[in-house]
Write an enzyme that holds these catalytic residues in place. Structure first.
Site, short mmCIF file in Angstrom:
data_model
loop_
_atom_site.label_atom_id
_atom_site.label_comp_id
_atom_site.label_asym_id
_atom_site.label_seq_id
_atom_site.Cartn_x
_atom_site.Cartn_y
_atom_site.Cartn_z
N ASN A 136 114.47 -12.79 41.79
CA ASN A 136 113.42 -13.19 40.84
C ASN A 136 112.72 -14.47 41.31
OD1 ASN A 136 115.32 -15.14 40.44
ND2 ASN A 136 115.73 -14.66 38.30
N HIS A 138 114.25 -17.22 42.32
CA HIS A 138 114.95 -18.48 42.07
C HIS A 138 115.41 -19.14 43.37
CE1 HIS A 138 119.14 -16.38 41.47
NE2 HIS A 138 119.03 -16.80 42.70
N GLU A 143 115.78 -20.95 37.60
CA GLU A 143 115.35 -19.60 37.23
C GLU A 143 113.90 -19.62 36.75
OE1 GLU A 143 117.12 -17.05 37.80
OE2 GLU A 143 119.17 -17.79 37.96
C1 F6R Z 1 123.05 -20.27 46.33
C2 F6R Z 1 121.91 -20.26 45.44
C3 F6R Z 1 121.08 -19.04 45.17
C4 F6R Z 1 121.03 -18.00 46.29
C5 F6R Z 1 120.19 -16.80 45.87
C6 F6R Z 1 120.16 -15.72 46.93
O1 F6R Z 1 123.65 -21.56 46.38
O2 F6R Z 1 121.64 -21.28 44.92
O3 F6R Z 1 119.79 -19.46 44.84
O4 F6R Z 1 120.52 -18.58 47.43
O5 F6R Z 1 120.68 -16.26 44.68
O6 F6R Z 1 121.44 -15.18 47.03
P1 F6R Z 1 121.82 -14.11 48.14
O7 F6R Z 1 121.76 -14.83 49.46
O8 F6R Z 1 123.22 -13.70 47.80
O9 F6R Z 1 120.82 -13.00 48.06
#
Ligand code: F6R
Length: 242
Positions: A136, A138, A143
């Site tokens: 999304n 973030h 968020e």
């Molecule tokens: C991790 C974090 C999150 C992830 C995001 C992507 O510390 O803060 O913002 O970077 O959710 O996650 P993945 O890499 O699992 O797709």
């Protein structure tokens, strides 16, 4: 914003690790901002490999992570500290006293956030911040919303996230309801930013975040305003971008 096209996940990991290692070599006492999640796992593995070959020295490096679950201690295998220890800290010669994450065991959210802001200030800010990208848009636990929150703050996890996390815990009551995350201003104050993205399921958000309008509805879109951002993405993640 520089977009580096990688062939696949392994190539993305190597290219991202190259940028991180260049930072460590150029400034051995640098501050690295680190992320958890599945995307950077290969990047950390590559750094560990180069460290084992004797090509990297982390002894003077300081690290600050983006986020941590509120209510989890470092021994909990779902905590972000545990993740970092598992994938990087225990495998290289970083000084463990110079690895920082928000304190998940601090019940007073205001104190936890103020303490973390102070730590980031005391270490002199972040030289290179590594980020993953949420579906999304973030970054950290920032968020989609109506504003960009500046500093470290406490976030209420959505019901969907809580339910998705349930499989990692004995019962739904054990799933953290909140997390502490670095804010957007702190991320934007990093001197350099490196974003890693992989997979076709991220193609839509890559296009929106880096080629669409800048809006808090897509928090990563703010990165378009940073003067030194490198996005290392594989072909699948870039499939909707010309
Ligand atoms: C991790 C974090 C999150 C992830 C995001 C992507 O510390 O803060 O913002 O970077 O959710 O996650 P993945 O890499 O699992 O797709």
């Amino acid at each position: 914003m520089r977009i580096v096209r990688a062939k696949d996940y392994n190539d993305m990991s190597r290219k991202a690790a190259n940028i991180l290692s260049a930072q460590v070599i150029m400034k051995p006492n640098c501050v690295l901002g680190l992320a958890t999640g599945s995307t950077p796992i290969g990047t950390y593995a590559q750094l560990v490999e180069w460290y084992n070959k004797g090509d990297l020295d982390f002894s003077n490096v300081t690290t600050v992570n983006l986020d941590e679950y509120k209510g989890l201690n470092r021994e909990n295998d779902q905590s972000y500290y545990y993740f970092m220890n598992e994938h990087l800290f225990s495998k290289v010669n970083v000084n463990h006293e110079r690895t920082f994450l928000p304190d998940g065991t601090e019940k007073d959210s205001e104190k936890a956030c103020a303490d973390y802001n102070q730590i980031i200030e005391d270490v002199g800010g972040v030289d290179l911040q590594l980020l993953g990208l949420g579906h999304n848009g973030h970054i950290g636990f920032n968020e989609p919303g109506d504003v960009f929150k500046a500093k470290t703050h406490c976030v209420d996890l959505t019901e969907t996230t809580i339910k998705a996390n349930q499989r990692f815990f004995a019962s739904i009551d054990d799933v953290p309801r909140q997390a502490y995350t670095m804010g957007i201003q702190t991320i934007m104050q990093a001197r350099k930013i490196l974003v890693v993205v992989s997979g076709e399921d991220k193609a839509g958000i890559v296009k929106e975040a880096f080629f669409g309008p800048i809006t808090p509805k897509v928090q990563a879109s703010v990165l378009q305003l940073h003067p030194d951002v490198t996005v290392v993405a594989d072909e699948a993640a870039l499939s909707l971008v010309k």
